[in-house]
Design an enzyme around this catalytic site. Structure first.
Site, PDB file in Angstrom:
ATOM      1  N   GLU A  15      -8.610  25.918  28.461  1.00  0.00           N
ATOM      2  CA  GLU A  15      -8.140  25.940  29.844  1.00  0.00           C
ATOM      3  C   GLU A  15      -7.805  27.377  30.285  1.00  0.00           C
ATOM      4  O   GLU A  15      -8.283  27.858  31.311  1.00  0.00           O
ATOM      5  CB  GLU A  15      -6.902  25.045  29.920  1.00  0.00           C
ATOM      6  CG  GLU A  15      -6.269  24.927  31.266  1.00  0.00           C
ATOM      7  CD  GLU A  15      -4.811  24.440  31.128  1.00  0.00           C
ATOM      8  OE1 GLU A  15      -4.410  23.984  30.036  1.00  0.00           O
ATOM      9  OE2 GLU A  15      -4.085  24.560  32.140  1.00  0.00           O
TER      10      GLU A  15
ATOM     11  N   GLU B 147     -11.934  33.298  22.089  1.00  0.00           N
ATOM     12  CA  GLU B 147     -11.986  32.374  20.960  1.00  0.00           C
ATOM     13  C   GLU B 147     -11.119  31.193  21.342  1.00  0.00           C
ATOM     14  O   GLU B 147      -9.906  31.327  21.442  1.00  0.00           O
ATOM     15  CB  GLU B 147     -11.505  33.064  19.675  1.00  0.00           C
ATOM     16  CG  GLU B 147     -12.029  32.376  18.428  1.00  0.00           C
ATOM     17  CD  GLU B 147     -11.053  31.390  17.861  1.00  0.00           C
ATOM     18  OE1 GLU B 147     -11.142  30.194  18.235  1.00  0.00           O
ATOM     19  OE2 GLU B 147     -10.211  31.804  17.061  1.00  0.00           O
TER      20      GLU B 147
ATOM     21  N   CYS C 173      -7.611  26.138  14.980  1.00  0.00           N
ATOM     22  CA  CYS C 173      -8.674  25.886  15.959  1.00  0.00           C
ATOM     23  C   CYS C 173      -9.930  25.349  15.276  1.00  0.00           C
ATOM     24  O   CYS C 173     -10.704  24.626  15.878  1.00  0.00           O
ATOM     25  CB  CYS C 173      -8.988  27.148  16.739  1.00  0.00           C
ATOM     26  SG  CYS C 173      -9.194  28.589  15.695  1.00  0.00           S
TER      27      CYS C 173
ATOM     28  N   GLY D 224      -8.668  30.132  28.707  1.00  0.00           N
ATOM     29  CA  GLY D 224      -9.871  30.947  28.542  1.00  0.00           C
ATOM     30  C   GLY D 224     -10.750  30.912  29.784  1.00  0.00           C
ATOM     31  O   GLY D 224     -11.265  31.941  30.234  1.00  0.00           O
TER      32      GLY D 224
ATOM     33  N   GLY E 130      -6.946  31.217  22.342  1.00  0.00           N
ATOM     34  CA  GLY E 130      -6.009  30.196  22.810  1.00  0.00           C
ATOM     35  C   GLY E 130      -6.754  29.000  23.361  1.00  0.00           C
ATOM     36  O   GLY E 130      -7.849  28.679  22.893  1.00  0.00           O
ATOM     37  N   SER E 131      -6.166  28.366  24.378  1.00  0.00           N
ATOM     38  CA  SER E 131      -6.743  27.123  24.891  1.00  0.00           C
ATOM     39  C   SER E 131      -7.982  27.391  25.747  1.00  0.00           C
ATOM     40  O   SER E 131      -8.108  28.442  26.373  1.00  0.00           O
ATOM     41  CB  SER E 131      -5.702  26.376  25.729  1.00  0.00           C
ATOM     42  OG  SER E 131      -5.342  27.156  26.844  1.00  0.00           O
TER      43      SER E 131
HETATM   44  P1  NAI Z   1      -2.396  28.846  25.735  1.00  0.00           P
HETATM   45  O1  NAI Z   1      -3.844  29.090  25.848  1.00  0.00           O
HETATM   46  O2  NAI Z   1      -1.636  28.522  26.978  1.00  0.00           O
HETATM   47  O3  NAI Z   1      -1.684  30.129  25.073  1.00  0.00           O
HETATM   48  C1  NAI Z   1      -2.357  31.128  24.324  1.00  0.00           C
HETATM   49  C2  NAI Z   1      -1.884  32.495  24.796  1.00  0.00           C
HETATM   50  O4  NAI Z   1      -2.283  32.696  26.138  1.00  0.00           O
HETATM   51  C3  NAI Z   1      -0.377  32.683  24.790  1.00  0.00           C
HETATM   52  O5  NAI Z   1      -0.089  34.015  24.414  1.00  0.00           O
HETATM   53  C4  NAI Z   1      -0.005  32.452  26.242  1.00  0.00           C
HETATM   54  O6  NAI Z   1       1.195  33.086  26.637  1.00  0.00           O
HETATM   55  C5  NAI Z   1      -1.181  33.064  26.939  1.00  0.00           C
HETATM   56  N1  NAI Z   1      -1.419  32.595  28.310  1.00  0.00           N
HETATM   57  C6  NAI Z   1      -1.070  31.405  28.862  1.00  0.00           C
HETATM   58  N2  NAI Z   1      -1.502  31.339  30.137  1.00  0.00           N
HETATM   59  C7  NAI Z   1      -2.146  32.498  30.402  1.00  0.00           C
HETATM   60  C8  NAI Z   1      -2.821  33.027  31.550  1.00  0.00           C
HETATM   61  N3  NAI Z   1      -2.939  32.327  32.679  1.00  0.00           N
HETATM   62  N4  NAI Z   1      -3.389  34.254  31.458  1.00  0.00           N
HETATM   63  C9  NAI Z   1      -3.313  34.954  30.325  1.00  0.00           C
HETATM   64  N5  NAI Z   1      -2.676  34.522  29.215  1.00  0.00           N
HETATM   65  C10 NAI Z   1      -2.096  33.302  29.247  1.00  0.00           C
HETATM   66  O7  NAI Z   1      -2.192  27.708  24.665  1.00  0.00           O
HETATM   67  P2  NAI Z   1      -0.938  26.702  24.508  1.00  0.00           P
HETATM   68  O8  NAI Z   1      -0.494  26.242  25.871  1.00  0.00           O
HETATM   69  O9  NAI Z   1       0.047  27.355  23.634  1.00  0.00           O
HETATM   70  O10 NAI Z   1      -1.601  25.494  23.737  1.00  0.00           O
HETATM   71  C11 NAI Z   1      -2.348  24.502  24.454  1.00  0.00           C
HETATM   72  C12 NAI Z   1      -3.501  23.990  23.633  1.00  0.00           C
HETATM   73  O11 NAI Z   1      -4.438  25.013  23.417  1.00  0.00           O
HETATM   74  C13 NAI Z   1      -3.131  23.516  22.238  1.00  0.00           C
HETATM   75  O12 NAI Z   1      -2.663  22.210  22.257  1.00  0.00           O
HETATM   76  C14 NAI Z   1      -4.444  23.658  21.524  1.00  0.00           C
HETATM   77  O13 NAI Z   1      -5.242  22.523  21.785  1.00  0.00           O
HETATM   78  C15 NAI Z   1      -5.074  24.867  22.177  1.00  0.00           C
HETATM   79  N6  NAI Z   1      -4.870  26.090  21.386  1.00  0.00           N
HETATM   80  C16 NAI Z   1      -5.948  26.640  20.728  1.00  0.00           C
HETATM   81  C17 NAI Z   1      -5.765  27.760  19.938  1.00  0.00           C
HETATM   82  C18 NAI Z   1      -6.887  28.372  19.195  1.00  0.00           C
HETATM   83  O14 NAI Z   1      -6.650  29.009  18.173  1.00  0.00           O
HETATM   84  N7  NAI Z   1      -8.106  28.304  19.658  1.00  0.00           N
HETATM   85  C19 NAI Z   1      -4.451  28.363  19.742  1.00  0.00           C
HETATM   86  C20 NAI Z   1      -3.399  27.761  20.521  1.00  0.00           C
HETATM   87  C21 NAI Z   1      -3.623  26.656  21.295  1.00  0.00           C
HETATM   88 MG    MG Z   2      -0.564  26.932  27.847  1.00  0.00          MG
END
Ligand code: NAI
Ligand code: MG
Length: 478
Positions: free
Chosen positions: A238, A257, A291, A240, A235-236
């Site tokens: 931030e 990742e 990503c 991570g 995910g993001s």
């Molecule tokens: P996110 O990182 O918030 O969400 C990814 C996962 O983490 C989701 O399942 C979410 O519910 C979970 N999550 C959120 N906060 C958490 C926490 N504090 N502890 C544990 N799990 C948590 O990503 P989001 O807000 O959907 O997207 C934001 C930005 O992140 C996007 O604009 C993009 O730039 C990036 N991103 C990168 C990805 C990648 O494949 N590397 C995938 C999705 C987003």
């Molecule tokens: Mg988020």
């Protein structure tokens, strides 16, 4: 000129989506302790598709306890060949249900059906097949070592490749003898629920895979649960970083990742038409929700004029619209929040003085959409050259020498992937050595195979998924 095709929408009447989904814990669907549900929508229409349970800390605890029980009492004790049998079965069931899975992936996530049908779902099945093959050969994967499983893995995944990310996470964990609690992203939970149904149909012993829905708070509760042995997150950057902080000082294993800002580097000797097709594939298909998207294009100065001209022509022919239409190239943005993030970054590009070109395609009135866009005259310090946009937006920069290309390409906090386009094999090898990226494609882009490891450097995270490398985070070696 754009040839108009008649609409060719994939049928949805063969797909059954329940009005409400509970949590998949201990081999069955159970009501959440929270007694709360949230809606999941189709981002192309904003129509509600279903209600999803919101797991609270108590629900997370229940899922982890079931995973622990299944690990100690059942899964760990199985012969490896027995575990392989279940994983093969899951792979075959994904293939059997691939049409429905593709349609639901597209309805819930907004990606074009040709992407979910030809990429996401077949690759998800391929990952289960691939890791099923390793389950009873772990001593060959790690020669001369004693290999054992870790225990309970908590896995948190994003919305850009919902079923594929679930497969990347679950398949190696199970093959190595671990049990799982998976949390899909809050905007794309539906194919994970179909995967839960597949687990039941495969007769997977209860508790070996648990799937719980919810947003960030649910993920955070899973991360901080003390009986989880390993966390895998995609995910993001931030989030991570938050997870890394939460786990520092504990003995929980972690792989991350995170994001990317991949350079796609085109040399003057590259076949330009193929390169332009690769650039398009690298950033516009799948709405740039990738990503490893090639979001920074570096073009050698001598060919900048024809590349920009061809790029402009080509993005004008991209078909943007109904993701269920088989001719659609660019579907819906996954959520309103993501659309706002893309718009904000694009506005910053204009403000900082870059020149914007946008496809003049018409966008549907409902849903979340962004026209394919690129910027020229971008300088390295511009936000659009530094920050992950995660949308169909490309920043074009130029270079004169290979050294300059390398220096500019490496100039981000990220290091997930890169692309190199040139006729010269020796140059490909040299670039691959110097680029700080986990994956480097040469004269192609965004190609995946379960046998090939994937992962990043620097702020793109650590640990590898896929291939033999992808097993390592799920085993103890002695
Ligand atoms: P996110 O990182 O918030 O969400 C990814 C996962 O983490 C989701 O399942 C979410 O519910 C979970 N999550 C959120 N906060 C958490 C926490 N504090 N502890 C544990 N799990 C948590 O990503 P989001 O807000 O959907 O997207 C934001 C930005 O992140 C996007 O604009 C993009 O730039 C990036 N991103 C990168 C990805 C990648 O494949 N590397 C995938 C999705 C987003
Ligand atoms: Mg988020």
């Amino acid at each position: 000129m754009l040839w108009e095709y008649s609409p060719s929408p994939e049928a949805t009447d063969h797909v059954r989506i329940a009005s409400r989904y509970n949590l998949f814990i201990g081999g069955k669907f159970v009501e959440p302790h929270s007694k709360k549900w949230f809606e999941t929508i189709n981002p192309a229409t904003e129509a509600t598709l279903a209600e999803m349970a919101e797991a609270d800390a108590e629900d997370v605890d229940r899922a982890v306890r079931e995973a622990r029980r299944a690990y100690e009492k059942v899964w760990k004790k199985f012969a490896p060949s027995e575990r392989a049998k279940y994983i093969f079965r899951i792979a075959r069931l994904i293939q059997e249900k691939s049409r429905a899975l593709a349609v639901v992936e597209t309805m819930n996530g907004g990606k074009p059906i040709k992407e979910s049908r030809d990429i996401d779902i077949p690759l998800a099945a391929a990952h289960f097949f691939y890791y099923a093959g390793w389950a009873d050969k772990l001593e060959y994967a790690f020669p001369n070592r004693n290999v054992s499983s870790i225990g309970v893995a908590g896995q948190i995944i994003p919305w850009n490749f919902p079923l594929l990310m679930a497969a990347w996470k679950i398949a190696p964990a199970l093959a190595a003898g671990n049990t799982v609690v998976l949390k899909p992203a809050e905007t794309t939970p539906l194919t994970s629920m179909m995967l839960a149904e597949i687990m039941m149909e495969a007769d997977l012993p209860p508790g070996v895979v648990n799937i719980i829905t919810g947003a960030g708070a649910t993920g955070a509760a899973l991360v901080s649960h003390e009986d989880v042995d390993k966390i895998a997150f995609t995910g993001s950057t931030e989030v991570g970083k938050k997870i890394q902080r939460a786990l520092s000082g504990t003995d929980t294993k972690l792989t991350l990742e995170l994001g990317g800002k991949a350079p796609n580097i085109v040399f003057e000797d590259a076949p330009i038409d193929q390169a332009v097709e690769g650039i398009i594939n690298g950033i516009y298909f799948n709405q740039g929700h990738v990503c490893c998207a090639g979001s920074r294009l570096f073009v050698q100065e001598s060919i900048i004029e024809p590349v920009i001209r061809k790029l402009r022509e080509r993005i004008s022919t991209l078909r943007v619209g109904n993701p269920l239409d088989k001719n659609t190239d660019v579907g819906a943005i996954n959520s309103r929040a993501q659309l706002e993030k893309i718009q904000e970054l694009v506005d910053s590009g204009v403000e900082e003085g870059a020149e914007m070109f946008q496809s003049s395609c018409s966008l549907p009135a409902k849903g979340f959409w962004f026209a394919p866009t690129f910027f020229t005259g971008v300088s390295q310090s511009n936000r659009i050259a530094q920050e992950e946009i995660f949308g169909p937006v490309l920043s074009v920069l130029t270079f004169r020498t290979p050294e300059e290309a390398i220096e500019k390409a490496n100039n981000t906090p990220y290091g997930l992937s890169a692309g190199v386009w040139t006729e010269k094999g020796s140059r490909i090898l040299k670039m691959a050595q110097k680029l700080r990226a986990g994956v480097i494609w040469a004269n192609t882009y965004n190609k995946f195979d379960p046998a090939s490891p994937f992962g990043g450097y620097k702020e793109s995270g650590f640990g590898r998924e896929g291939g033999l490398h992808g097993l390592a985070p799920y085993v103890k070696l002695s």
